[in-house]
Every structure is written in C-alpha cells, then in structure tokens.
Design a protein around this motif. Structure first.
Motif, mmCIF file in Angstrom:
data_model
loop_
_atom_site.group_PDB
_atom_site.id
_atom_site.type_symbol
_atom_site.label_atom_id
_atom_site.label_comp_id
_atom_site.label_asym_id
_atom_site.label_seq_id
_atom_site.Cartn_x
_atom_site.Cartn_y
_atom_site.Cartn_z
ATOM 1 N N ILE A 177 -31.179 62.210 63.140
ATOM 2 C CA ILE A 177 -30.241 63.204 62.616
ATOM 3 C C ILE A 177 -29.188 62.549 61.740
ATOM 4 C CG2 ILE A 177 -28.480 64.902 63.253
ATOM 5 C CD1 ILE A 177 -30.135 65.532 65.721
ATOM 6 N N GLY A 178 -28.642 61.420 62.209
ATOM 7 C CA GLY A 178 -27.633 60.715 61.413
ATOM 8 C C GLY A 178 -28.188 60.244 60.087
ATOM 9 N N SER A 179 -29.428 59.707 60.106
ATOM 10 C CA SER A 179 -30.046 59.238 58.861
ATOM 11 C C SER A 179 -30.285 60.395 57.900
ATOM 12 C CB SER A 179 -31.368 58.531 59.177
ATOM 13 O OG SER A 179 -31.163 57.416 60.027
ATOM 14 N N THR A 180 -30.715 61.532 58.452
ATOM 15 C CA THR A 180 -30.949 62.701 57.604
ATOM 16 C C THR A 180 -29.667 63.168 56.944
ATOM 17 O OG1 THR A 180 -32.762 63.404 59.051
ATOM 18 C CG2 THR A 180 -31.823 65.068 57.572
ATOM 19 N N THR A 181 -28.586 63.227 57.735
ATOM 20 C CA THR A 181 -27.294 63.637 57.182
ATOM 21 C C THR A 181 -26.836 62.674 56.097
ATOM 22 O OG1 THR A 181 -26.714 64.591 59.329
ATOM 23 C CG2 THR A 181 -24.918 64.251 57.757
ATOM 24 N N LEU A 182 -27.053 61.364 56.338
ATOM 25 C CA LEU A 182 -26.663 60.363 55.344
ATOM 26 C C LEU A 182 -27.464 60.519 54.055
ATOM 27 C CD1 LEU A 182 -24.990 57.860 54.657
ATOM 28 C CD2 LEU A 182 -26.818 56.459 55.662
ATOM 29 N N VAL A 195 -18.031 65.162 50.534
ATOM 30 C CA VAL A 195 -18.021 63.918 51.302
ATOM 31 C C VAL A 195 -17.379 64.149 52.663
ATOM 32 C CG1 VAL A 195 -17.077 61.596 51.399
ATOM 33 C CG2 VAL A 195 -18.061 62.435 49.269
ATOM 34 N N VAL A 196 -16.223 64.859 52.661
ATOM 35 C CA VAL A 196 -15.537 65.146 53.928
ATOM 36 C C VAL A 196 -16.427 65.977 54.839
ATOM 37 C CG1 VAL A 196 -13.574 66.353 54.941
ATOM 38 C CG2 VAL A 196 -13.245 64.954 52.904
ATOM 39 N N LEU A 197 -17.120 66.972 54.251
ATOM 40 C CA LEU A 197 -18.004 67.816 55.045
ATOM 41 C C LEU A 197 -19.146 66.999 55.643
ATOM 42 C CD1 LEU A 197 -18.825 70.642 55.992
ATOM 43 C CD2 LEU A 197 -20.063 70.931 53.851
ATOM 44 N N THR A 198 -19.722 66.078 54.856
ATOM 45 C CA THR A 198 -20.825 65.247 55.358
ATOM 46 C C THR A 198 -20.364 64.364 56.506
ATOM 47 O OG1 THR A 198 -21.834 65.219 53.159
ATOM 48 C CG2 THR A 198 -22.535 63.535 54.722
ATOM 49 N N VAL A 199 -19.201 63.701 56.324
ATOM 50 C CA VAL A 199 -18.677 62.838 57.390
ATOM 51 C C VAL A 199 -18.362 63.662 58.626
ATOM 52 C CG1 VAL A 199 -16.769 61.324 58.025
ATOM 53 C CG2 VAL A 199 -17.788 61.144 55.765
ATOM 54 N N GLY A 200 -17.770 64.855 58.408
ATOM 55 C CA GLY A 200 -17.457 65.720 59.542
ATOM 56 C C GLY A 200 -18.701 66.133 60.301
ATOM 57 N N MET A 201 -19.760 66.440 59.558
ATOM 58 C CA MET A 201 -21.014 66.819 60.205
ATOM 59 C C MET A 201 -21.579 65.667 61.034
ATOM 60 S SD MET A 201 -21.579 69.939 59.590
ATOM 61 C CE MET A 201 -21.139 71.262 58.467
ATOM 62 N N MET A 202 -21.476 64.441 60.508
ATOM 63 C CA MET A 202 -21.978 63.286 61.255
ATOM 64 C C MET A 202 -21.175 63.082 62.540
ATOM 65 S SD MET A 202 -22.798 60.577 58.167
ATOM 66 C CE MET A 202 -23.509 59.405 59.318
ATOM 67 N N ILE A 203 -19.848 63.302 62.455
ATOM 68 C CA ILE A 203 -19.015 63.157 63.655
ATOM 69 C C ILE A 203 -19.375 64.218 64.685
ATOM 70 C CG2 ILE A 203 -16.648 63.315 64.514
ATOM 71 C CD1 ILE A 203 -15.724 62.109 61.878
ATOM 72 N N VAL A 204 -19.565 65.444 64.222
ATOM 73 C CA VAL A 204 -19.948 66.524 65.129
ATOM 74 C C VAL A 204 -21.276 66.207 65.816
ATOM 75 C CG1 VAL A 204 -20.674 68.934 65.215
ATOM 76 C CG2 VAL A 204 -18.627 68.301 63.942
ATOM 77 N N LEU A 205 -22.252 65.726 65.025
ATOM 78 C CA LEU A 205 -23.551 65.376 65.609
ATOM 79 C C LEU A 205 -23.415 64.265 66.644
ATOM 80 C CD1 LEU A 205 -25.796 65.522 62.417
ATOM 81 C CD2 LEU A 205 -25.812 67.115 64.324
ATOM 82 N N TRP A 206 -22.574 63.308 66.321
ATOM 83 C CA TRP A 206 -22.384 62.196 67.265
ATOM 84 C C TRP A 206 -21.786 62.698 68.584
ATOM 85 C CZ3 TRP A 206 -23.719 57.145 67.343
ATOM 86 C CH2 TRP A 206 -23.115 56.324 68.308
ATOM 87 N N LYS A 227 -30.563 72.687 73.640
ATOM 88 C CA LYS A 227 -29.575 72.110 72.719
ATOM 89 C C LYS A 227 -30.247 71.389 71.552
ATOM 90 C CE LYS A 227 -25.782 71.401 75.984
ATOM 91 N NZ LYS A 227 -24.901 70.397 76.620
ATOM 92 N N ASN A 228 -31.329 70.694 71.863
ATOM 93 C CA ASN A 228 -32.039 69.991 70.777
ATOM 94 C C ASN A 228 -32.562 70.975 69.738
ATOM 95 O OD1 ASN A 228 -31.615 67.446 71.775
ATOM 96 N ND2 ASN A 228 -33.501 67.419 72.993
ATOM 97 N N ASP A 229 -33.072 72.113 70.209
ATOM 98 C CA ASP A 229 -33.525 73.136 69.265
ATOM 99 C C ASP A 229 -32.366 73.669 68.433
ATOM 100 O OD1 ASP A 229 -36.073 72.852 70.230
ATOM 101 O OD2 ASP A 229 -35.928 74.554 71.635
ATOM 102 N N ALA A 230 -31.208 73.873 69.103
ATOM 103 C CA ALA A 230 -30.039 74.363 68.375
ATOM 104 C C ALA A 230 -29.555 73.352 67.346
ATOM 105 C CB ALA A 230 -28.918 74.698 69.368
ATOM 106 N N LEU A 231 -29.629 72.071 67.716
ATOM 107 C CA LEU A 231 -29.185 71.033 66.787
ATOM 108 C C LEU A 231 -30.119 70.906 65.579
ATOM 109 C CD1 LEU A 231 -28.044 68.281 69.290
ATOM 110 C CD2 LEU A 231 -26.612 69.577 67.736
ATOM 111 N N LYS A 232 -31.397 71.108 65.804
ATOM 112 C CA LYS A 232 -32.326 71.072 64.675
ATOM 113 C C LYS A 232 -32.021 72.204 63.694
ATOM 114 C CE LYS A 232 -36.166 68.933 67.196
ATOM 115 N NZ LYS A 232 -37.541 69.111 67.716
#
Length: 634
Positions: free
Chosen positions: A13-18, A303-314, A338-343
C-alpha cells in the motif's frame, strides 16, 4: 504468519501511494511545461504585434519620403522653388523635423539653414544608398547642421530621359538618379514609438542596429550614434545578453530567460522588416509566470495529501497489528473486513489524486482561451462533491482509529458490538454504497473535461509557436483539421443557423512545405469564409420571414491530387464576391469588411505564401482553390 502478511500488505500500500504521488509530480511537471510554453508564446505574440506597429510606422514614413521625392517640385532641384514646399511639409506633420535636398556631388540644402557651401554629406550612408537607387533608413547619427541626434530616411530623385535606339521603332524611358531627398526624424521620436511596446509593469524595450549597438534604450548612456559609438551588446559581460544580441543581429526571433539587472527576466526579440534593426522587450519573469501560481499551490496540496494518506495508512496498519496480537482468533474476520475497506480506500485515494491533478490543469488553462471555460466549470462543480466524499471517508477512518484507541486490549464483546454499531450507523448516514458508486463516475467525468482542455491547448500551440526553419513533409488533412478545431467556436455562434463543415478529403500524399505558413493560409481563407457566412446569417435574420432552418450555412473542403499537384478547394454558401471587386481580392490592404474587422492583408498573404514561396497557384471562381506542387521523388 499473519503478522508478516500484514507487514507485506503495508509495504504494498505504501509503495502504491508513493508511485501515485510520483506520477502526480511528473504530471505536474508536464502540465506546467505545456502551460508555460503557451504563456511564453502569448507574450512573444504581443511583442510581434508591437514590432508590427513599429514596422508600420517606419513603412508609412518611407512611403511619405518616396511620394515627396517623386513630386515635380522636388525634381526641379531648384532650392528656391523646393524650400517653401518643404517648409510647408515640416509644418503640416509631426514626424520629420527637417527635410533636405542633396546633389550628386554631396552638397545639400535643408530646411534648418544648411547650404551647399556649408559642407558635404557625400560620406553619409543615406546619401550613398539613395544615389545607388535605394530607399534607406539610417542608424542614429548626429546632424552636422543642428547637432540633433536623428535618423534619416532617404530616397533617390529620378529623372526620366528619352533614349532612342536606331534599330528600334519604339521609344523607352531610362531612369537615372539626379539627386537625393531625405527627411530627418529625431531619435527621441523613434524612442517614443519604440517605448509603446510593453508587457506589464517593469517591462521595457530596446533596439539594436546591425553592429549590436543600442539605437534606443531606457539607459541613455548605452545609446549609440555613428559619431559617438556606444558599447556593443555583443561584448557584454553577461553571456546570456551577448548571446541574445548575436541572435538579434543575425535576424533571428525568439524569447529567452536570462539574468538582467540582477534578476531572471525574459527577453523577447525579433527583427524589423523596414530597417536593419532588431527590437527586444525585457519582461519581468513574474509578468509571465504569475499565472502558474495556482498550479504550484495545487501541486503542494497534492504532496500534502499524498503524505497524509501514507500516514493514515500507516496508522491503520498499526491498529490492525495491535488487534491481531491481542486476540488473533476473535478479530480475524474483522481484519479481513478492514483489509477490504483499505483496498477500496486505496482506489479512492488514487482517484482523488488524479482528480486534483486534472482540475489543476483545468483551472489554470481557464485564461488560455474562452473555449476552456465550459469543461473547467464542470470540473469545478464536481470537485465540491469529491471533497464532501473524501471528508466522509476520512471521518470513517477517524472513527476506526478513535474506537480502537479507546477499547485497546480490554475490549469486551459488548464494546466491540457498540463499535461495530457506530461504524454501521455512520456508513448509513453517509450512504457509503452510493458514495462508492458515484465517486468513480465523478472522477471519470472530470477526466473527460480535462481531455477536452488538452485538445484545445494543442491546437493553440500549433498556431502560437515560432516558425520552424526549412520545409518539412506535411499532412494537409491534419493541418485543415487543426485549423477547424481552432475555429470551432465560431461555427456555433448562433444556435438558430449553425455553420456546417463538410469534409471531402481525397487520397493525397504529404507535401513538402513551410508548415506554419500553410496553416496560416488555411486560417485566413476559412476565417474569410466564416465572416461571409455570418454576413449572410445577418441578412437572413433581418430580411427573411420564413424559418431560419430553411437556410443552410456550410463550408465544404475538398482535396485531391494528380501526378504533380495537390489541390484544396474551399467553398462556402455565403454572400459571394461582387464582380467589380473580384480582381482585387489578392491586392494588399484591399478589403470589403467594415472598419475594425480587417486591414486587407489576409488573402494577400495567402497569395504570397502559395504563389511566391511555394510555387503554387491560388484563385477563385465562387470558391477559393489552392494548388501546391508535389515534386516527383520527394
């Protein structure tokens, strides 16, 4: 095993967001480059218009000198007769402050008191050029009679002498130069004309002669005359300025970003046609690039949205790991949910980032052309719904985080049921099923709007870019289609009687030609056709009582080829061409349009491009036909 699997999921997930973030960044770079190129082209077009105005002013002065020199009064070469006439010319106009008459031996009179006994102008370039039979504009010089810095425009005075040939029965006239007529324009007047050229606050123009010396410049210390040469910009300590000066004296045109006066500034430059000068306009960088500010702000937000999304995922993954350690058996079903929701959340996040990128393009392109407004407004309206959906999803994630933090390891069955009840209640409140269905549709519709903007921008760039040197193989149909795309808004200006375009394209080869020149011909001819159809539309509206649907306004474009020629026929159902003006339609400055709608150079330019520069033909017979020669073996 499950913990390792969740760690792997976190990495994916982190790699995809990046990757999505990096894609958004490179998309921003591409869009910024496209928009900046278009802004630079618009700025250069403004400079072209200013230079054309200067050329027209010089052309008018040269025409005046030519007309004056051909008058019978001047041809007498008798200063007693000529002087009152020239004094009257000085009083009746504001551009020339003096006129003069020079004889073949270099002696001269002028209206400020110079006489043949007070010196010679035989060494002056304007005298030498005129005696050689040429109309000539000098670089700035200092007048020997007044001491004023001036620019002289000179013309030969021709004498007509009969020449008889014993072996011929007819008589011809042989022209000879018997003197020089010249007018003097103060350099301050030239500076006044050039200084009209500007592009926003802080911009300033200057002009260079063929030696790279300043003819006009805001800094008077840099200005040059023949008697007091100023510094040559070719020897400037600024390498960028020296490079631009070299291109200017080589009669190139363009726009460059370089450091001037301690700041990065754009310099747009191009040669004049009526004098051996080149005009440049220094434009503060911010005057052109300030329109990129909203795009830069949007890029930061992405950029802020992407970083925020990565923090939320973490954080979500951290909560899952803690729940698995507490009771893996009891929470296994919840972890899968939860995994389904995260996908699903990952897909939503990627779509939101893409929407932000495309809306940035739409918002900044709004100033490029009026035609962009419709898709841009559509994107802006959909963004409001997208923002609402995004906030609902983030609130749902926050609800997950809050309840997990509060219950922790001491979570009971009752507390778990209450947690699930809260999540289900909120999901119903935001209508999660509808949101999942509607959000992709919103994003898809916004992508269609952005595609329309990109197509408009591509057509604009085709006509804004600087002409490329040399001939290239060109697809005539592609050029026609791009021109029609540029003119598309004019076809539907009236919903009652729209203009139809009928394309009858034949099988024709590519033609070797100057691409932008041929595109200019298409633009001029089709614009004339549209104007004629608009005139007919007015006549129908004002004079006809029957339904406007009974009248057809159409443009037909037909192409065909034989062994040597490619021909393009453009036909319209407009008001037609009157027989008494048909023979003049290719003359420069001839127009049948009302004042303010044209200067009569459109079809004259077409004739020059097709006939003189490409060896083809252009003619009309209730339509406009062009032939472009296709040479064998090319």
């Amino acid at each position: 095993m499950k913990l390792a699997r969740n760690l792997l999921l976190q990495l994916v997930i982190g790699s995809t967001t990046l990757v999505v973030g990096l894609s958004a960044y490179w998309s921003y770079r591409v869009v910024r480059h496209l928009i900046l190129d278009n802004l630079r082209a618009n700025a250069f077009a403004e400079v072209q218009n200013g230079a054309n105005e200067i050329d027209r002013w010089l052309s008018a002065r040269k025409a005046e000198i030519t007309v004056f020199s051909s008058t019978p009064t001047l041809q007498t070469l008798d200063w007693d007769v000529v002087e009152p006439y020239l004094q009257q010319l000085v009083d009746n106009q504001s551009n020339f402050f003096k006129f003069g008459l020079a004889y073949p031996d270099g002696t001269r009179y002028n209206t400020t008191g110079a006489t043949r006994e007070k010196g010679s102008v035989k060494d002056r370039a304007y005298f030498q050029a005129a005696m050689a039979g040429r109309l000539f504009v000098t670089d700035p010089i200092i007048s020997r009679s007044t001491g004023i810095h001036q620019v002289n425009i000179s013309s030969p005075i021709h004498a007509q002498q009969p020449v008889r040939d014993t072996e011929r029965t007819d008589h011809s006239q042989e022209s000879s130069v018997m003197g020089v007529f010249f007018g003097s324009v103060a350099v301050d007047r030239v500076t006044e004309i050039v200084s009209r050229l500007e592009y926003g606050s802080g911009s300033y123009p200057f002009a260079l002669n063929s030696e790279g010396q300043a003819i006009t410049h805001p800094n008077a210390a840099l200005m040059s005359t023949k008697e007091n040469p100023g510094p040559s910009f070719l020897d400037s300590n600024n390498p960028g300025l020296a490079k631009v000066a070299q291109r200017m004296i080589s009669r190139y045109e363009g726009i460059e970003l370089l450091e001037l006066d301690g700041h990065l500034q754009y310099v747009a430059f191009l040669p004049l046609q009526e004098a051996d000068w080149s005009i440049a306009l220094v434009i503060p960088r911010d005057n052109i690039e300030r329109q990129l500010l909203p795009l830069n702000v949007l890029a930061v937000l992405m950029v802020v949205l992407t970083v925020g999304m990565m923090i939320v995922l973490w954080q979500v993954q951290t909560i899952e790991q803690r729940a698995l350690k507490t009771n893996q058996a009891e929470l296994e079903a919840q972890v899968r949910e939860k995994n389904d929701a995260l996908k699903q959340l990952k897909q939503t996040q990627a779509q939101l980032i893409h929407t932000e990128k495309m809306s940035g393009l739409g918002q900044l392109a709004a100033g490029m052309a009026h035609e962009i407004n419709n898709p841009l407004n559509f994107i802006e309206g959909n963004l409001q719904h997208t923002e609402e959906y995004t906030q609902n999803l983030l609130d749902l994630i926050s609800l997950y985080q809050t309840d997990e933090t509060q219950t922790g390891e001491t979570q009971t069955d009752q507390e778990r049921q209450q947690w699930q009840s809260k999540i289900e209640h909120y999901s119903q409140a935001i209508d999660l099923d509808f949101l999942q269905d509607d959000l992709p549709k919103l994003i898809h519709s916004m992508k269609n709007g952005v595609s329309r903007i990109k197509a408009i921008n591509s057509s604009l760039q085709l006509f804004a870019r600087v002409d490329e040197e040399g001939s290239k193989r060109f697809d005539i149909h592609n050029g026609l289609n791009n021109t029609l795309s540029m003119l598309e808004p004019r076809f539907s200006e009236s919903s009652q009687i729209p203009i139809q375009v009928i394309q009858k394209y034949g099988d024709i080869p590519k033609v070797k030609c100057q691409i932008n020149q041929i595109n200019q011909v298409f633009l001029n001819v089709l614009t004339n056709a549209i104007d004629a159809l608009h005139e007919k539309r007015k006549m129908i509206t004002n004079l006809c009582s029957e339904s406007s649907s009974d009248h057809k306004l159409a443009i037909t474009i037909q192409t065909e080829a034989d062994q040597h020629w490619v021909s393009i026929h453009i036909t319209d159902t407009g008001i037609g061409i009157k027989s008494d003006v048909g023979d003049r339609i290719f003359e420069p400055f001839f127009t049948t349009k009302v004042v303010g709608r044209g200067v009569g150079l459109g079809l004259s330019t077409c004739h020059q491009i097709i006939v003189e520069q490409h060896g083809g033909t252009i003619s009309y017979r209730f339509l406009c036909s062009m032939l472009v020669r296709e040479q064998p073996g090319l």
